[in-house]
Design a protein around this motif. Structure first.
Motif, short mmCIF file in Angstrom:
data_model
loop_
_atom_site.label_atom_id
_atom_site.label_comp_id
_atom_site.label_asym_id
_atom_site.label_seq_id
_atom_site.Cartn_x
_atom_site.Cartn_y
_atom_site.Cartn_z
N MET A 34 0.95 -1.25 -0.11
CA MET A 34 -0.16 -0.13 -0.03
C MET A 34 0.79 1.16 0.10
N LEU A 35 0.72 2.15 -0.91
CA LEU A 35 1.40 3.28 -1.01
C LEU A 35 1.05 4.49 -0.29
N ASP A 36 2.10 5.30 0.14
CA ASP A 36 1.49 6.42 0.74
C ASP A 36 1.31 7.65 -0.58
N ILE A 37 0.63 8.90 -0.16
CA ILE A 37 0.52 9.50 -1.34
C ILE A 37 1.85 10.26 -1.85
N GLY A 38 2.92 10.34 -1.06
CA GLY A 38 4.11 10.83 -1.33
C GLY A 38 4.90 10.01 -2.15
N THR A 39 4.98 8.69 -1.92
CA THR A 39 5.49 7.72 -3.03
C THR A 39 4.85 7.57 -4.27
#
Length: 347
Positions: free
Chosen positions: A1-6
């Motif tokens: 699951m990615l964070d918005i920054g990545t």
């Protein structure tokens, strides 16, 4: 699951998946993420033909979405199909809709693994509460699609991202300066923050970054000016305070506005001072007084220590007296401001 920054970094590098699932508390952040995909994937000239949207609450089956995905794009390599309000991706979501439950979710889960190469399928739903977290369904989707958790990053995570922006530009920033800079980035949009990093790097050129550089570029001008006026008052420097007043008038600031800002500053300092004497932490003070920036709070706390509560209360009273005089009689406004400064220092 990615964070918005990545996720944002991947989009910049043209690393685009053909199926995204967005979740989180910040719908604006989700919409900005979707916009960045569309801008990369679709020619604006053919946007209406290659960008289709479905309201997840109105779906009766997933067939319409599948058909849209399977249809080849018009004069483009890619098309985007969006399903918003896709509450069926949450464990307890969408049960009142026609398209809901395990059967509906399983149909989606099966298809996201088979989205054609010419299509980018996007689904999103906004969490109902701030404490909500991804459930089992989202973790199942994460194995087959790119799931992005769209929450604003804060604290050390935000500082880490910002430090990375400086490092990419071969620019070092000290811990204190990094914290000050990060605390002023209220918007929390990483693209905007990166632009501000670029601005700061260009401003300092080859020398080290200082807190004064950050203050000069990013602290709101009006707040900065009033701080500079109240500071010599707190140090009982009449001449310096009057010089700052004259500079503000020369810059075109109206005297009633300057008075209003001074009164606001003294009110804020009184509240900060009261909280400090009640042994409140900086975080508690920021929350109680709705101060968004740690840097600004540090400045207020430092300035408040130069006054007693009695002096601050007296300063507020003098501001109110000056305001009444200006509104009710034809006094010389500049003279009244000068008397206010002198009487505040004398008090």
């Amino acid at each position: 699951m990615l964070d918005i920054g990545t996720f944002n970094e991947n989009i910049k590098k043209n690393k685009i998946s053909n199926c995204y699932v967005f979740c989180g508390n910040d719908e604006q952040l989700i919409k900005e993420g979707i916009e960045s995909i569309i801008n990369k994937a679709i020619d604006k000239s053919f946007l209406e033909l290659n960008y289709l949207k479905f309201d997840g609450n109105s779906l009766e089956s997933f067939d319409a979405v599948v058909n849209a995905c399977e249809t080849v794009p018009f004069m483009s390599d890619k098309k985007v199909v969006l399903v918003y309000r896709a509450s069926f991706i949450e464990d307890d979501g969408g049960e009142s809709n026609k398209f809901s439950g395990d059967k509906a979710f399983n149909a989606v889960l099966e298809y996201v693994d088979n989205v054609p190469a010419h299509c980018i399928l996007i689904l999103y739903d906004v969490f109902k509460g701030k404490r909500d977290k991804p459930g089992k369904r989202l973790y199942k989707l994460d194995k087959k699609a790119t799931v992005v958790k769209a929450d604003k990053i804060r604290g050390q995570q935000l500082e880490g991202k910002i430090k990375g922006f400086f490092e990419v530009r071969n620019k070092k920033i000290g811990k204190v300066e990094l914290r000050a800079f990060s605390s002023l980035m209220e918007d929390n949009n990483l693209s905007i923050i990166e632009n501000e990093v670029e601005k700061l790097c260009c401003y300092v050129e080859d020398r080290e970054i200082t807190k004064d550089d950050i203050k000069t570029l990013f602290l709101k001008a009006n707040d900065d000016d009033i701080f500079d006026l109240v500071n010599p008052i707190s140090q009982k420097r009449v001449k310096d305070a009057l010089e700052v007043l004259n500079e503000l008038i020369y810059k075109g600031e109206k005297i009633p506005y300057i008075l209003n800002m001074i009164e606001r500053q003294f009110n804020l300092l009184f509240k900060v001072k009261l909280n400090i004497e009640n042994k409140k932490s900086k975080q508690e003070i920021m929350k109680a007084l709705n101060i968004k920036s740690e840097y600004a709070c540090d400045m207020l706390m430092g300035q408040s220590k130069k006054f007693t509560l009695k002096q601050l209360k007296r300063a507020i009273e003098l501001c109110l007296i000056a305001e009444r005089k200006m509104k009710s009689s034809s006094v010389d406004e500049k003279t009244e401001m000068e008397l206010l400064i002198i009487n505040t220092i004398a008090g």
